[in-house]
Design an enzyme around this catalytic site. Structure first.
Site, mmCIF file in Angstrom:
data_model
loop_
_atom_site.group_PDB
_atom_site.id
_atom_site.type_symbol
_atom_site.label_atom_id
_atom_site.label_comp_id
_atom_site.label_asym_id
_atom_site.label_seq_id
_atom_site.Cartn_x
_atom_site.Cartn_y
_atom_site.Cartn_z
ATOM 1 N N HIS A 125 0.728 -1.121 0.337
ATOM 2 C CA HIS A 125 0.244 -0.333 -0.099
ATOM 3 C C HIS A 125 0.711 1.210 0.159
ATOM 4 C CE1 HIS A 125 -0.249 0.582 4.557
ATOM 5 N NE2 HIS A 125 1.256 0.112 4.432
ATOM 6 N N CYS A 132 5.112 6.098 5.070
ATOM 7 C CA CYS A 132 4.351 4.737 4.206
ATOM 8 C C CYS A 132 3.919 5.849 2.429
ATOM 9 C CB CYS A 132 3.389 5.009 5.548
ATOM 10 S SG CYS A 132 4.064 3.944 6.165
ATOM 11 N N HIS A 186 4.792 0.822 0.019
ATOM 12 C CA HIS A 186 5.612 -0.513 0.547
ATOM 13 C C HIS A 186 4.493 -1.788 0.630
ATOM 14 C CE1 HIS A 186 3.525 1.845 3.911
ATOM 15 N NE2 HIS A 186 4.452 1.040 4.653
ATOM 16 N N HIS A 195 3.167 -4.954 3.782
ATOM 17 C CA HIS A 195 3.807 -5.407 5.549
ATOM 18 C C HIS A 195 3.028 -7.258 5.099
ATOM 19 C CE1 HIS A 195 4.058 -1.840 6.698
ATOM 20 N NE2 HIS A 195 3.175 -1.744 5.922
ATOM 21 N N HIS A 202 -0.803 -10.587 -2.068
ATOM 22 C CA HIS A 202 -0.337 -9.841 -2.855
ATOM 23 C C HIS A 202 -0.641 -9.126 -3.710
ATOM 24 C CE1 HIS A 202 2.318 -12.828 -1.528
ATOM 25 N NE2 HIS A 202 3.370 -12.852 -1.804
ATOM 26 N N GLU A 218 -0.203 -5.019 11.560
ATOM 27 C CA GLU A 218 0.629 -4.632 10.496
ATOM 28 C C GLU A 218 2.465 -5.149 10.434
ATOM 29 O OE1 GLU A 218 -0.088 -0.591 8.642
ATOM 30 O OE2 GLU A 218 2.005 -0.065 9.233
#
Length: 149
Positions: free
Chosen positions: A16, A25, A29, A31, A75, A136
């Site tokens: 996201h 952020c 990137h 998680h 994904h 996260e």
């Protein structure tokens, strides 16, 4: 019979970016999310039922959460469709990337609300969503509790 809470945990990888954010952020990137789903209900007390003693079969809960959350978000890259990230999303989609466009900033807080709404609508009668925990990172998570909403 007493109400019992049961929890099933899930893992998935999602990317996201937070449009307009003033930290790292803002960049795309990903998680390794961990989602804990807790439901509450009374165990089945009919001893002729094959699920006697269960609140809900873990397999049934797994099917719901996989269909509503894991299979969709694993994904994938999530973007707020109401931001200029829509241009990046379209480019990625044109290159056959799995992109999800949402109408919220894709923070853990907003994602856990979305997941709660998706799951609640699929639970059988007599079973309620009690809480969700969306982790996260190892040390950062958002929680949703029905009693707070």
């Amino acid at each position: 019979m007493s109400n019992i809470r049961i929890t099933k945990q899930f893992s998935f990888e999602t990317g996201h970016a937070l449009y307009g954010y003033d930290g790292k952020c803002k960049n795309v990137h990903g998680h390794s999310y961990k989602l804990s789903v807790t439901v509450i209900g009374k165990p089945i007390d009919d001893n002729s039922n094959v699920k006697f003693g269960m609140v809900i079969d873990f397999t049934d809960l797994k099917k719901i959460v996989k269909e509503e959350v894991v299979d969709q978000f694993d994904h994938a890259t999530v973007f707020n469709k109401n931001t200029p990230h829509i241009e990046l999303a379209r480019e990625l989609q044109s290159r056959d990337h799995h992109v999800i466009l949402v109408d919220y900033q894709p923070t853990s807080e907003n994602m856990v609300i979305d997941f709660a709404n998706r799951i609640k609508g699929r639970l059988p009668n007599g079973i309620a969503l009690h809480s969700l925990k969306l982790q996260e990172t190892e040390t950062s998570f958002a929680e949703w509790f029905q009693e707070d909403n």
